[in-house]
Design a protein around this motif. Sequence first.
Motif, short mmCIF file in Angstrom:
data_model
loop_
_atom_site.label_atom_id
_atom_site.label_comp_id
_atom_site.label_asym_id
_atom_site.label_seq_id
_atom_site.Cartn_x
_atom_site.Cartn_y
_atom_site.Cartn_z
N ILE A 67 -7.84 26.59 -13.51
CA ILE A 67 -8.03 27.05 -12.13
C ILE A 67 -7.19 28.28 -11.87
CG2 ILE A 67 -7.55 26.46 -9.71
CD1 ILE A 67 -8.39 23.59 -10.39
N ASP A 68 -5.93 28.26 -12.35
CA ASP A 68 -5.02 29.38 -12.15
C ASP A 68 -5.53 30.65 -12.82
OD1 ASP A 68 -2.27 30.44 -11.38
OD2 ASP A 68 -2.23 30.73 -13.53
N LYS A 69 -6.13 30.49 -14.01
CA LYS A 69 -6.66 31.66 -14.73
C LYS A 69 -7.74 32.34 -13.91
CE LYS A 69 -8.54 33.01 -19.23
NZ LYS A 69 -8.99 32.52 -20.57
N THR A 70 -8.60 31.55 -13.27
CA THR A 70 -9.64 32.11 -12.42
C THR A 70 -9.04 32.79 -11.21
OG1 THR A 70 -11.19 30.37 -13.09
CG2 THR A 70 -11.71 31.56 -11.07
N ASN A 71 -8.06 32.16 -10.60
CA ASN A 71 -7.49 32.68 -9.36
C ASN A 71 -6.69 33.95 -9.56
OD1 ASN A 71 -8.68 30.65 -7.87
ND2 ASN A 71 -6.91 29.31 -7.95
N THR A 72 -6.16 34.14 -10.76
CA THR A 72 -5.43 35.37 -11.05
C THR A 72 -6.31 36.59 -10.80
OG1 THR A 72 -3.98 34.29 -12.65
CG2 THR A 72 -4.22 36.68 -12.85
N ASN A 73 -7.58 36.49 -11.12
CA ASN A 73 -8.51 37.60 -10.88
C ASN A 73 -8.67 37.90 -9.40
OD1 ASN A 73 -9.04 37.80 -13.64
ND2 ASN A 73 -10.68 36.29 -13.54
N HIS A 74 -8.57 36.86 -8.58
CA HIS A 74 -8.72 37.06 -7.14
C HIS A 74 -7.50 37.74 -6.52
CE1 HIS A 74 -12.32 34.93 -7.67
NE2 HIS A 74 -11.82 33.70 -7.66
#
Length: 241
Positions: A67-74
């Motif tokens: 989840i954190d990996k995805t949110n880093t892009n945001h």
Amino acid sequence: MRNYDLGFISNECIFNHVKDTVALYRTHINLSEFNKNIIDPIKLTFDAKIYGKSLDEIIESECIRQIDKTNTNHIGYFHQNLFRYAGNGWVIPETGFDVINDELHIYAELKNKHNTMNSRAADSVYRHMQNKILHDDKATCMLVEVIATKSRNDKWFYDNLSHEKIRRVSIDKFYGIVFNDELAFFKLCKALPLILDDVVSDMQRGHIRNSVYDELQNLSPDTFKSLYLLAFKTYEGFQNF
């Protein structure tokens, strides 16, 4: 609405921008998403035994990591698109540089952290900047780093190359240029927890929906078995796990 006392951006604009970013945030994960790239059960088994954790705890940690990996892009979206509110000629173009100001001839590429570019990416960015100043003798190009090694606005020395108008700039210095306020980035960081409190309360967010463990239990009450069958169910012998 609460007064965030930023000065360089209105309370409503910063609230809405943070809200747009939070709306992008991933807050759920299921078994299909968890195993999208085929999870490595051997690695998770090592982690559990070496760190003295249960397999369930390690699975939870892996879910959070994904989840954190995805949110880093945001977070990249948050940094870049905040400059939409700057006015005074600052623009977020659809292609090319991340932030530009044609009136001031400033062209910026944003990176979240100083060490996120490999040599190939750095070479591409530097040559893109070289091409810009070659065709616009008034241009100044900037590699802007949110997490830099220090506060800076220096020449970018790359592969024995340098040019006075190709700069390496920390985000605080860039905020100073864009908003004409040297403390703008500091003010934003200081106010951010309050803004997020208000946004999360307004959106009623703040919890991760994680169905991975329950779905593994549906496959088998034995989590260890379920995890290995996700990766190895067609391998020899695993039919009789």
